[in-house]
Design a protein around this motif. Structure first.
Motif, PDB file in Angstrom:
ATOM      1  N   ALA A  25      96.513  19.357  86.476  1.00  0.00           N
ATOM      2  CA  ALA A  25      95.722  18.136  86.621  1.00  0.00           C
ATOM      3  C   ALA A  25      94.972  17.769  85.359  1.00  0.00           C
ATOM      4  N   ILE A  26      94.724  18.724  84.475  1.00  0.00           N
ATOM      5  CA  ILE A  26      93.838  18.422  83.341  1.00  0.00           C
ATOM      6  C   ILE A  26      94.507  18.679  81.992  1.00  0.00           C
ATOM      7  N   ARG A  27      95.799  18.367  81.889  1.00  0.00           N
ATOM      8  CA  ARG A  27      96.422  18.441  80.563  1.00  0.00           C
ATOM      9  C   ARG A  27      95.672  17.488  79.627  1.00  0.00           C
ATOM     10  N   GLY A  28      95.309  17.979  78.479  1.00  0.00           N
ATOM     11  CA  GLY A  28      94.417  17.266  77.575  1.00  0.00           C
ATOM     12  C   GLY A  28      93.117  18.031  77.391  1.00  0.00           C
ATOM     13  N   MET A  29      92.878  18.995  78.281  1.00  0.00           N
ATOM     14  CA  MET A  29      91.792  19.957  78.147  1.00  0.00           C
ATOM     15  C   MET A  29      92.406  21.343  77.964  1.00  0.00           C
ATOM     16  N   TYR A  30      91.669  22.234  77.332  1.00  0.00           N
ATOM     17  CA  TYR A  30      92.091  23.625  77.264  1.00  0.00           C
ATOM     18  C   TYR A  30      91.524  24.384  78.459  1.00  0.00           C
ATOM     19  N   VAL A  31      92.301  25.323  78.980  1.00  0.00           N
ATOM     20  CA  VAL A  31      91.892  26.126  80.132  1.00  0.00           C
ATOM     21  C   VAL A  31      91.879  27.589  79.695  1.00  0.00           C
ATOM     22  N   LEU A  32      90.681  28.153  79.612  1.00  0.00           N
ATOM     23  CA  LEU A  32      90.485  29.480  79.037  1.00  0.00           C
ATOM     24  C   LEU A  32      89.993  30.429  80.127  1.00  0.00           C
TER      25      LEU A  32
ATOM     26  N   PRO B  45      87.855  19.184  74.418  1.00  0.00           N
ATOM     27  CA  PRO B  45      87.227  19.615  75.664  1.00  0.00           C
ATOM     28  C   PRO B  45      87.926  20.845  76.227  1.00  0.00           C
ATOM     29  N   ALA B  46      87.174  21.640  76.998  1.00  0.00           N
ATOM     30  CA  ALA B  46      87.759  22.852  77.572  1.00  0.00           C
ATOM     31  C   ALA B  46      87.065  23.212  78.871  1.00  0.00           C
ATOM     32  N   LEU B  47      87.818  23.907  79.703  1.00  0.00           N
ATOM     33  CA  LEU B  47      87.288  24.556  80.901  1.00  0.00           C
ATOM     34  C   LEU B  47      87.304  26.053  80.639  1.00  0.00           C
ATOM     35  N   ILE B  48      86.140  26.692  80.744  1.00  0.00           N
ATOM     36  CA  ILE B  48      86.041  28.139  80.548  1.00  0.00           C
ATOM     37  C   ILE B  48      85.608  28.758  81.871  1.00  0.00           C
ATOM     38  N   ILE B  49      86.436  29.673  82.379  1.00  0.00           N
ATOM     39  CA  ILE B  49      86.201  30.280  83.691  1.00  0.00           C
ATOM     40  C   ILE B  49      85.786  31.734  83.479  1.00  0.00           C
ATOM     41  N   GLU B  50      84.534  32.015  83.722  1.00  0.00           N
ATOM     42  CA  GLU B  50      84.036  33.380  83.617  1.00  0.00           C
ATOM     43  C   GLU B  50      84.392  34.156  84.883  1.00  0.00           C
ATOM     44  N   VAL B  51      84.570  35.455  84.752  1.00  0.00           N
ATOM     45  CA  VAL B  51      84.929  36.304  85.891  1.00  0.00           C
ATOM     46  C   VAL B  51      83.680  36.550  86.726  1.00  0.00           C
ATOM     47  N   LEU B  52      83.724  36.138  87.957  1.00  0.00           N
ATOM     48  CA  LEU B  52      82.538  36.109  88.800  1.00  0.00           C
ATOM     49  C   LEU B  52      81.946  37.489  89.050  1.00  0.00           C
TER      50      LEU B  52
ATOM     51  N   GLY C  95      93.714   8.572  70.220  1.00  0.00           N
ATOM     52  CA  GLY C  95      92.850   9.201  69.228  1.00  0.00           C
ATOM     53  C   GLY C  95      91.675   8.370  68.794  1.00  0.00           C
ATOM     54  N   ALA C  96      91.335   7.330  69.562  1.00  0.00           N
ATOM     55  CA  ALA C  96      90.223   6.457  69.161  1.00  0.00           C
ATOM     56  C   ALA C  96      88.879   6.956  69.662  1.00  0.00           C
ATOM     57  N   GLN C  97      88.893   7.798  70.708  1.00  0.00           N
ATOM     58  CA  GLN C  97      87.650   8.329  71.238  1.00  0.00           C
ATOM     59  C   GLN C  97      87.854   9.792  71.614  1.00  0.00           C
ATOM     60  N   LYS C  98      86.744  10.516  71.674  1.00  0.00           N
ATOM     61  CA  LYS C  98      86.809  11.925  72.039  1.00  0.00           C
ATOM     62  C   LYS C  98      85.541  12.310  72.777  1.00  0.00           C
ATOM     63  N   ALA C  99      85.642  13.408  73.518  1.00  0.00           N
ATOM     64  CA  ALA C  99      84.492  13.921  74.267  1.00  0.00           C
ATOM     65  C   ALA C  99      84.613  15.442  74.341  1.00  0.00           C
ATOM     66  N   PRO C 100      84.081  16.147  73.363  1.00  0.00           N
ATOM     67  CA  PRO C 100      84.198  17.615  73.352  1.00  0.00           C
ATOM     68  C   PRO C 100      83.250  18.290  74.336  1.00  0.00           C
ATOM     69  N   VAL C 101      83.574  18.165  75.608  1.00  0.00           N
ATOM     70  CA  VAL C 101      82.778  18.760  76.684  1.00  0.00           C
ATOM     71  C   VAL C 101      83.303  20.155  76.986  1.00  0.00           C
ATOM     72  N   ILE C 102      82.397  21.096  77.161  1.00  0.00           N
ATOM     73  CA  ILE C 102      82.774  22.407  77.685  1.00  0.00           C
ATOM     74  C   ILE C 102      82.330  22.461  79.143  1.00  0.00           C
TER      75      ILE C 102
ATOM     76  N   LEU D 247      88.181  12.603  81.512  1.00  0.00           N
ATOM     77  CA  LEU D 247      87.984  13.497  80.374  1.00  0.00           C
ATOM     78  C   LEU D 247      89.292  13.971  79.764  1.00  0.00           C
ATOM     79  N   ALA D 248      90.213  14.448  80.592  1.00  0.00           N
ATOM     80  CA  ALA D 248      91.452  15.031  80.055  1.00  0.00           C
ATOM     81  C   ALA D 248      92.332  14.006  79.357  1.00  0.00           C
ATOM     82  N   THR D 249      92.264  12.750  79.795  1.00  0.00           N
ATOM     83  CA  THR D 249      93.139  11.725  79.215  1.00  0.00           C
ATOM     84  C   THR D 249      92.457  10.888  78.141  1.00  0.00           C
ATOM     85  N   LEU D 250      91.169  11.113  77.910  1.00  0.00           N
ATOM     86  CA  LEU D 250      90.378  10.217  77.064  1.00  0.00           C
ATOM     87  C   LEU D 250      90.989  10.029  75.682  1.00  0.00           C
ATOM     88  N   ARG D 251      91.265  11.118  74.994  1.00  0.00           N
ATOM     89  CA  ARG D 251      91.816  11.013  73.635  1.00  0.00           C
ATOM     90  C   ARG D 251      93.216  10.412  73.669  1.00  0.00           C
TER      91      ARG D 251
END
Length: 820
Positions: free
Chosen positions: A620-627, A648-655, A589-596, A580-584
């Motif tokens: 490990a996941i440069r190419g994704m946003y980490v929020l 794509p992004a990783l969103i970490i909610e406060v448990l 820039g030929a493919q994308k996967a906007p996964v949250i 996922l992180a390296t896909l684009r």
């Protein structure tokens, strides 16, 4: 649709029924002799490309080679069942399939072998992936999707074995969503009501990987149109099948997955890899059933060979017996197809000899054109800088050495771009203190060439399209007297309710998110409202949960995939990092996967429910946003931003924030939070304290204690780690306080080290320091269980107070007496 029992494909050797010299006992193929001959020529040319490609590596023109020789005939058959709109997720032996489907060609094959960094030469990866890593281009230049139903599609390959299998599940799952969700039926550029098939290929040894078994199980549960073809040559590099697979047969191992009367399961086909007729029959019979009924299928293609061995890095003669090598020569699939064609009067031997001679010329010419296209721009650069180097050699005291650089470049038969750039840099160093007019021209060329290299090798890590997350306009939350106060979990319910109502492309999958609305009630009641096809419970299988979303996002959908706890992200980290992180980036820039990727983490109780391995994740996941939002309103803003983007992004909610009260914004479905913009939660003058997530509350409590001792802390919530402080807000705070501390729950040197690097090095904050910067982190061990374990394992209010007080005591010992 009711499933019919499927009779298992018998493994009888069918070649004898069609290879009699007279052909009297043969049976008709569903295509003409001309088509068979055309197929054979594709196989012939593909084999010659493998042989010539290996030679290019061994003579130094290419860096490394891995080829599809020995797998040609099965791939011809599979290509016949592959239609427009279908998708491939394969591995690095599939060149014949790519040629047969028209999704690649010989010249592109060699361009990739030479690592030609031009997407017109190597459209699969623009030189970023090693050879035989195939892909098609799903996007227009502006980043928008092309009409995927007018294309034969291939997702981009990568090397880790079986790692493409989770994505394969997602590519098949998208067809299920397009078929069963009527709100998607007008998305004709992505699907024809779910009639597309996802084709996966894998080597027999790679079926030993856990990701393979997880994907097989997931596809069977989901009932999706997925075809897995196992190319079985009985080896995994040097390790034979008896060390790889129980019973030496993956189809025997998976026999329990086969569909039986009245039960769901897989269609099974076991066919020999050199039997052209049986292979064509199996694929043309089975794939239409998969397409119509959404029943997955396994094709175990046995008795394949690998004439050149695994790759150019070794020799198979070291580990295969003479008897095995002799058998492989006799049962080479191209040879067997050739014999079959002659025996059945498809073509004469002499005519085949002539065609094979022509095929060699075709392959040689494609190789020549590819290498010439790769080499010409480099020679043009040398032709430009050579005369300037000549001028420089006459203008500086070390001119002889500069002249030698010129001579080496101009005499090189097969120079690389790095040779030219390195030579120019060396020449400029030699003339560093000289007053030489030629230096400026060389510097101008070098600057332009390095900018070109930045585009060639570093571009497209994130989206640059109009839908890029960094371009989503900020919309601030709106509050009024009517704004209700509620638990954080209800904030999330309202956010997701608005999102699902707004966009039918959005769906969510994960453990426990459906019927019970997730373990923290963040989706409570939403499955009942929007249906199981939109909000879907899954099994415990993190890698394929992510893959399920990844493949679907590549086909135009907007998935939210939940990994229940941050600690369990490790199960999916390989898929996140390598795929996922390296896909684009790896497709330029030929493919994308906007996964949250939605998860929750930081503090709870116990070793595996309170981890915060942020340093590992962000590296490990440069190419994704980490929020990393500190509360649920902030999280909702990030979801709204990312759901409007194509990143794509990783969103970490406060448990531990779901039961805390927050005010619901009136525009809960519309407000957005910008990425990379820290928020100053409280201004101060003595120390800048930088943190995020759950630590914001710890820092706030510590600040109250510090204020009693006369210490003024400026508290900053970074809000996102990737991207990090794009406006230099932290550096501006440091300019005021001249002291800085970084706080989080990661191990020492983890995300706090990352933040320190960003502020002190990248923002130049080191120049502003009056005291040594500090980090306040968890211990190096995992957090122990219980409240005491939490207190002594993770940073707490007392730790923050003590660390910042000690910093001030060192700076002003008379004012802040040491007592800790």
């Amino acid at each position: 649709m009711a499933k019919k029992a499927v009779e298992k494909e018998k493994t009888v050797n069918k070649i004898n029924t069609v290879t009699t010299k007279s052909g009297k006992n043969g049976y008709a193929l569903p295509f003409s002799k001309e088509e068979i001959i055309a197929d054979y020529r594709i196989a012939s040319q593909s084999r010659l490309a493998s042989i010539l490609g290996r030679r290019e590596v061994l003579t130094g023109k290419a860096k490394f080679g891995i080829f599809g020789d020995g797998k040609e005939v099965a791939q011809l058959a599979m290509a016949k069942a592959f239609q427009y709109g279908d998708w491939r997720a394969g591995y690095y032996r599939d060149q014949t399939f790519m040629f047969a489907t028209g999704t690649s060609d010989l010249q592109k094959f060699f361009a990739q072998l030479y690592a030609h960094a031009d997407p017109t030469a190597d459209p699969a990866s623009a030189g970023r992936m090693m050879n035989a890593h195939f892909s098609t281009r799903s996007l227009h230049a502006d980043g928008s999707f092309r009409d995927l139903m007018r294309l034969k599609n291939s997702s981009p390959d990568f090397s880790p074995t079986a790692a493409h299998m989770p994505r394969l599940v997602g590519l098949g799952y998208a067809s299920k969503l397009y078929r069963e969700n009527s709100a998607l039926h007008d998305m004709a550029q992505f699907s024809d009501h779910g009639n597309e098939v996802a084709f996966g290929t894998i080597g027999n040894a790679s079926t030993s990987e856990g990701l393979f078994f997880e994907a097989v199980n997931a596809a069977g549960v989901l009932k999706i149109p997925m075809v897995i073809s196992v190319w079985d040559d009985e080896y995994g590099i040097s390790v034979p099948a008896e060390y790889q697979t129980t019973k030496k047969s993956i189809s025997k191992v998976l026999a329990g997955f086969e569909a039986q009367p009245g039960e769901d399961g897989y269609l099974f086909y076991v066919v020999k890899g050199w039997d052209y007729h049986a292979l064509c029959d199996a694929y043309l019979t089975g794939v239409p059933k998969v397409r119509e009924t959404h029943t997955p299928a396994l094709y175990h293609i046995t008795e394949m060979t690998q004439p050149q061995g695994h790759s150019t890095s070794g020799s198979q003669e070291r580990y295969k017996s003479k008897e095995r090598l002799a058998w492989e020569a006799d049962y080479d699939c191209n040879r067997k197809m050739r014999e079959w064609m002659i025996a059945n009067h498809v073509i004469t031997e002499s005519a085949l000899d002539q065609l094979e001679k022509e095929d060699k010329e075709v392959v040689d010419e494609a190789k020549r054109r590819a290498f010439e296209a790769f080499l010409n721009p480099i020679k043009n650069d040398i032709a430009y800088v050579g005369p300037i180097l000549g001028e420089l050699s006459s203008q500086c005291s070390l001119g002889d050495e500069v002249g030698e650089i010129k001579k080496e470049l101009e005499s090189a038969d097969e120079p690389l771009n790095r040779d030219v750039v390195s030579g120019v840099r060396k020449a400029l160093r030699l003339a560093n203190i000289e007053q030489a007019p030629a230096k400026e021209r060389l510097n101008q060329w070098l600057k332009a060439r390095l900018e070109q290299a930045e585009d060639e090798y570093a571009s497209c890590l994130y989206s640059g399209s109009p839908e890029a997350a960094m371009k989503v306009p900020e919309v601030k939350p709106v509050y009024s007297e009517k704004s209700q106060e509620m638990n954080g979990s209800q904030i999330m319910v309202n956010c997701f309710d608005a999102a699902f109502s707004r966009d039918p492309r959005i769906f969510a999958i994960g453990e426990d998110i459906g019927k019970i609305g997730d373990v923290n009630k963040g989706m409570d009641g939403l499955q009942e409202k929007f249906g199981e096809i939109r909000i879907t419970d899954t099994g415990i299988r993190e890698a394929t949960i992510l893959g399920q979303g990844l493949g679907a996002a590549m086909r135009g959908l907007k998935p939210i995939v939940e990994i229940q706890y941050l600690d369990y992200l490790l199960f999916a980290l390989e898929t996140m990092s390598d795929d996922l992180a390296t896909l684009r980036w790896r497709t330029k820039g030929a493919q994308k996967a906007p996964v949250i990727v939605r998860t929750r983490g930081h503090r709870l109780e116990g070793v595996w429910h309170s981890g915060s391995p942020m340093g590992m994740i962000i590296n490990a996941i440069r190419g994704m946003y980490v929020l990393v939002p500190r509360n649920m309103v902030q999280a909702a803003g990030f979801y709204n931003t990312m759901l409007r983007s194509d990143d794509p992004a990783l969103i970490i909610e406060v448990l531990n924030g779901y039961r805390l009260k927050e005010k619901l914004p009136d525009n809960i479905g519309e407000f957005t939070l910008p990425l990379g913009v820290p928020e100053i939660l409280k201004e101060g003058s003595d120390v800048t304290l930088v943190t995020y997530g759950a630590c914001c509350r710890i820092a706030t409590d510590a600040m109250k204690e510090l204020e009693r001792f006369g210490i003024s802390v400026e508290l900053i919530d970074v809000q996102s780690l990737l991207p990090f402080d794009t406006r230099g807000i932290i550096g501006q705070s440091l300019a005021k306080t001249n002291r800085i501390a970084f706080l989080d729950e990661d191990v020492p040197g983890g995300a706090t080290g990352f933040m320190m690097n960003e502020v002190l090095e990248k923002q130049g904050g080191y120049k502003l320091l009056d005291s040594a910067p500090i980090t306040i982190t968890s211990k190096a061990h995992r957090p122990a269980y219980g409240s005491d374990g939490d207190y002594f394992s993770k940073p707490n209010t007392d730790d923050v107070f003590n660390a910042i007080y000690a910093m001030m005591s060192e700076a002003e010992p008379r004012r802040f007496l040491e007592f800790l």
